[in-house]
Write an enzyme that holds these catalytic residues in place. Structure first.
Site, PDB file in Angstrom:
ATOM      1  N   SER A 129      -6.898   4.288  -0.983  1.00  0.00           N
ATOM      2  CA  SER A 129      -8.323   4.519  -0.751  1.00  0.00           C
ATOM      3  C   SER A 129      -8.726   5.881  -1.312  1.00  0.00           C
ATOM      4  CB  SER A 129      -8.650   4.435   0.742  1.00  0.00           C
ATOM      5  OG  SER A 129      -7.879   5.358   1.483  1.00  0.00           O
ATOM      6  N   THR A 185      -4.126   6.341   2.164  1.00  0.00           N
ATOM      7  CA  THR A 185      -5.169   7.281   1.744  1.00  0.00           C
ATOM      8  C   THR A 185      -4.733   8.036   0.507  1.00  0.00           C
ATOM      9  OG1 THR A 185      -4.295   9.150   3.008  1.00  0.00           O
ATOM     10  CG2 THR A 185      -5.909   7.722   4.110  1.00  0.00           C
ATOM     11  N   ASP A 186      -5.710   8.491  -0.270  1.00  0.00           N
ATOM     12  CA  ASP A 186      -5.404   9.540  -1.223  1.00  0.00           C
ATOM     13  C   ASP A 186      -5.033  10.778  -0.402  1.00  0.00           C
ATOM     14  OD1 ASP A 186      -5.074  10.991  -3.548  1.00  0.00           O
ATOM     15  OD2 ASP A 186      -6.963  10.323  -4.432  1.00  0.00           O
ATOM     16  N   TRP A 187      -4.350  11.709  -1.037  1.00  0.00           N
ATOM     17  CA  TRP A 187      -3.712  12.802  -0.316  1.00  0.00           C
ATOM     18  C   TRP A 187      -4.755  13.757   0.281  1.00  0.00           C
ATOM     19  CZ3 TRP A 187      -0.841   9.222  -1.477  1.00  0.00           C
ATOM     20  CH2 TRP A 187       0.543   9.250  -1.376  1.00  0.00           C
ATOM     21  N   GLY A 188      -4.920  13.662   1.603  1.00  0.00           N
ATOM     22  CA  GLY A 188      -5.886  14.505   2.296  1.00  0.00           C
ATOM     23  C   GLY A 188      -7.274  13.920   2.376  1.00  0.00           C
TER      24      GLY A 188
END
Length: 814
Positions: A268, A301-304
């Site tokens: 995402s 998720t994308d990172w963060g």
């Protein structure tokens, strides 16, 4: 030619097709579940273990001691939590040094860790490891923009297979690739990771890549879902886009890859879509991705990314990366307080475990750490050559004549070729073959004086370069590009007397975290580059010799003002580690250029459909917008909004519909030979949701070559406004010898003729005569036929979701 098609059965067939695809996806993900009772495992897990499994084990980098002190504390500290958890995290972090993310493992429950590694141009891991004298280099493959320019799905699948083989042998479980966002605007800093401005090309290329990767028994993670079309304030930018543009442009590629290739995971995106973070949108992740398309893997998720971890879990975002101990505690507290239903968390766990049982680590695969780098380099070289696009070739400048032996090579980048972009799309390869190396390897004499001058200059300038003291940020920004060397007129004149031909390379670097700049030295040639081009061309033309420009670029640059100065222009993109060899293969004619543009080169940036909207504006008005156009804004949470006012008119859909002149149209590319199109035939396949387009292609020139055949639909006017042209199918011939023919049979779906009607949340084909155009580019038609649709037909009814709060019907008119 007029062909009547009865479409009354389409809806029923689509339902059956959807059911079938859902079953295929399910069987792919759960085929090994017989070795593990997932429900029993979930029931036996504590809430703490469940929270730890859905949250990654933290952002961790193996760094030299000399720079650890310069790092933010979170990048180097020990993980938090009880001793059992800490010991586990420190153990799994060592499985594959340099991996982007690692999940928790619980050995007593049979739950193994998953390593998630970048990236789109090849596996990105640390080339060196503590306690080992060995090196662990990976193959740097061509960027996605180049791969799309091959228009060859079989070749892209071979590239994916090679990437997957390296991932398997080095010990990765999930490769965070491919990137498949739409190249909405030329200035997006991450366009090099993406395929095209067209959703069909994007979806088909991504599906081939996923099939290739996953054929090795490792997973792919398609990204960034969805509407992540810029880097400026990507962590907080709110993309305001119509339902129709979402369905027809920005979600279509993802739909294709999910249904045709069944990726194990979907990543995402950072951004918001019409007010909601993508990773927190139940409408996007559950209603569309799972319920409509049948996706049965897990979402990471994308990172963060995102703002609310509980909303993410409820939305159907199964895994949070990179993760932190505070997020683990937040989930536990939410379950205990009743804010998060345990059943919702269990769904996340089930989907993660459903993928885990297919991973190499769970299957106890003994990775060798010795992938076949030699074989993979050959794949990279072939793909690189097949995706290069010949933009100009006056007076048969290319291929190089047999009497050309001495070459004057100009431009910094000729000696320091750029293999790919920065950030998570970068690869730690052993080396990149420069253009001069490729030429010398082929037996050409490269001007020694120029070689000495450039080598000395580059060595001196690199010694003065300043990289970001924070190596994490340096990974995204890369080194500063060295200004073009200024040569004396005497040196240029002397080389024109002694060399047979001149080559000038223009280089550009782009990367994750920041968008490109509408300035000289980036989108435009710099003053020094323009002077170099002018001075070299003048000197060589004066003595009757030719000049070739090679573009080593991540995406579109301005060409209108200078493309007619040299005798030939080859767009080599960023072609991976075999760059110089692949360029030489094209220049010499060993390989006939067959690449076609999968993005439009506008005559002027200002002519583009997104020029008035990209990259958006500050919502509160406190940001200096002009400065931020070129600012590095990775993961800064600034109130930001970008309105997709061009709606469905992205790329060639805009330029063709509104008759806007372009430098090079979508689908454009020259060859050393010529092709003739004949015998167009369109057939309806009974009881199926497809029809076929067959065409005979003959090589009528003097060189062996491949041709890309493109099929466009020109729809009738109706209740719903439509673009003039839309790609519905494409294919590439085999290598045709002079005089040889091949009949290509391409297929298209009835849905490819449809448009999305947001008022009724349905895909429909309006009645009327559809002109089917077949040719070598979006603006060159060789053959045409008509399909007559007698009545309006509803193809598919979908959920009414993701709607914006503004009206788009008449927003964009020029």
């Amino acid at each position: 030619m007029n062909i009547k098609i009865n479409m009354n059965k389409f809806l029923f067939v689509l339902v059956l097709t959807h059911i079938s695809l859902t079953l295929v996806v399910s069987s792919c993900i759960t085929k090994n579940e017989t070795t593990m009772d997932l429900n029993a495992i979930v029931d036996s897990m504590s809430v703490q273990q469940k929270a730890q499994l859905v949250v990654g084990t933290g952002l961790y980098f193996v760094l030299p001691e000399a720079i650890k002190e310069q790092m933010p504390e979170r990048f180097a500290k020990r993980p938090e939590g009880d001793s059992v958890y800490v010991d586990m995290v420190e153990r799994v972090r060592k499985y594959l040094p340099g991996t982007a993310g690692v999940t928790a493992e619980f050995s007593t429950l049979g739950i193994t860790s998953q390593t998630l590694a970048d990236g789109p141009a090849g596996l990105r891991i640390s080339p060196r490891r503590e306690g080992s004298d060995s090196t662990f280099f990976c193959t740097a493959f061509p960027i996605a923009t180049l791969l799309a320019s091959t228009w060859d799905t079989k070749l892209v699948e071979q590239v994916g297979n090679a990437m997957g083989e390296e991932s398997l042998e080095y010990g990765a479980d999930i490769l965070l690739a491919p990137g498949m966002n739409i190249q909405r605007d030329p200035l997006c800093g991450r366009n090099f990771e993406y395929y095209s401005e067209d959703p069909l090309v994007t979806g088909k290329m991504a599906a081939s890549m996923v099939k290739g990767i996953q054929s090795n028994g490792v997973g792919a993670s398609v990204k960034h879902f969805a509407v992540n079309n810029q880097e400026t304030y990507r962590a907080s930018a709110d993309a305001i886009v119509s339902e129709r543009a979402l369905r027809e442009i920005y979600l279509k590629g993802f739909e294709i890859v999910v249904k045709e290739a069944q990726p194990w995971t979907v990543m995402s995106a950072y951004n918001k879509i019409n007010g909601s973070y993508a990773s927190e949108s139940k409408e996007l992740l559950t209603d569309v991705l799972r319920n409509e398309w049948g996706f049965d893997g897990y979402v990471v998720t994308d990172w963060g990314a995102g703002n609310d971890i509980i909303k993410q879990i409820k939305a159907g975002n199964d895994m949070i990366q990179p993760g932190s101990f505070s997020q683990v505690k937040e989930i536990i507290e939410a379950v205990e307080s009743g804010t998060l239903d345990l059943a919702e968390l269990d769904k996340n766990i089930e989907r993660i475990l459903g993928v885990m049982v297919n991973t190499p680590r769970y299957r106890k695969y003994l990775n060798s750490n010795k992938p076949d780098l030699k074989a993979n380099a050959l794949v990279a070289r072939q793909a690189a050559a097949d995706g290069m696009v010949l933009l100009e070739n006056r007076n048969e400048t290319l291929p190089l004549a047999s009497d050309v032996g001495r070459i004057a090579v100009f431009g910094n980048t000729s000696y320091d070729f750029i293999s790919g972009g920065t950030g998570s799309g970068d690869v730690n390869e052993a080396s990149t073959v420069s253009l001069t190396q490729g030429l010398v390897e082929k037996g050409y004499q490269v001007n020694k004086e120029l070689h000495t001058v450039y080598s000395s200059y580059l060595s001196h300038e690199k010694a003065k370069q300043h990289t970001n003291s924070n190596p994490i940020l340096a990974m995204f920004t890369g080194p500063e590009r060295i200004e073009e060397l200024v040569l004396t007129s005497k040196l240029i004149s002397n080389t024109a007397q002694t060399a047979d031909i001149a080559l000038i390379t223009i280089g550009r670097l782009a990367g994750e975290g920041g968008d490109r700049k509408l300035v000289e030295g980036d989108y435009y040639l710099s003053r020094k580059e323009r002077e170099l081009l002018k001075n070299v061309t003048t000197a060589f033309h004066k003595v009757g010799k030719k000049v070739i420009v090679v573009l080593n670029v991540p995406g579109v640059i301005e060409t209108t003002s200078w493309s007619e100065i040299p005798d030939a222009v080859l767009c080599a993109w960023q072609p991976g580690q075999e760059a110089g060899n692949a360029v030489t293969d094209i220049l010499t004619g060993k390989i006939n250029p067959s690449g076609k543009l999968a993005i439009t080169f506008p005559a002027k940036y200002e002519d583009g459909p997104t020029a008035a909207y990209f990259p958006g504006k500050s919502i509160d008005g406190k940001i200096n917008e002009i400065k931020e156009l070129s600012g590095f804004s990775i993961n800064e949470n600034v109130p930001w909004q970008v309105i997709y006012g061009e709606d469905i008119y992205v790329g060639y859909r805009y330029y063709n519909t509104f008759n806007v002149p372009v430098a090079y149209e979508f689908g454009y590319g020259l060859s050393y030979t010529n092709f003739q199109y004949d015998k167009l035939n369109i057939n309806r396949i009974d009881s199926k949701d497809i029809f076929t387009i067959s065409v005979e292609v003959t090589n009528t020139g003097n060189y062996p070559g491949k041709e890309v055949v493109q099929v466009y639909s020109n729809p009738p006017s109706g209740e719903i406004e439509k673009p003039k042209d839309a790609l519905i199918a494409f294919g590439k011939t085999k290598l045709l010898q002079p005089g040889e023919s091949e009949t290509l049979i391409l297929s298209a779906r009835n849905k490819d003729l449809a448009c999305f009607n947001p008022r009724h949340s349905q895909w429909m084909v309006e009645s009327g005569e559809y002109k089917i155009k077949v040719g070598p580019s979006s603006r060159k038609t060789k053959l045409e036929a008509n399909i007559l649709i007698n009545d309006d037909v509803v193809i598919e009814k979908v959920n009414n979701v993701l709607s914006p709060k503004i009206e788009f019907d008449k927003m964009h008119r020029r």
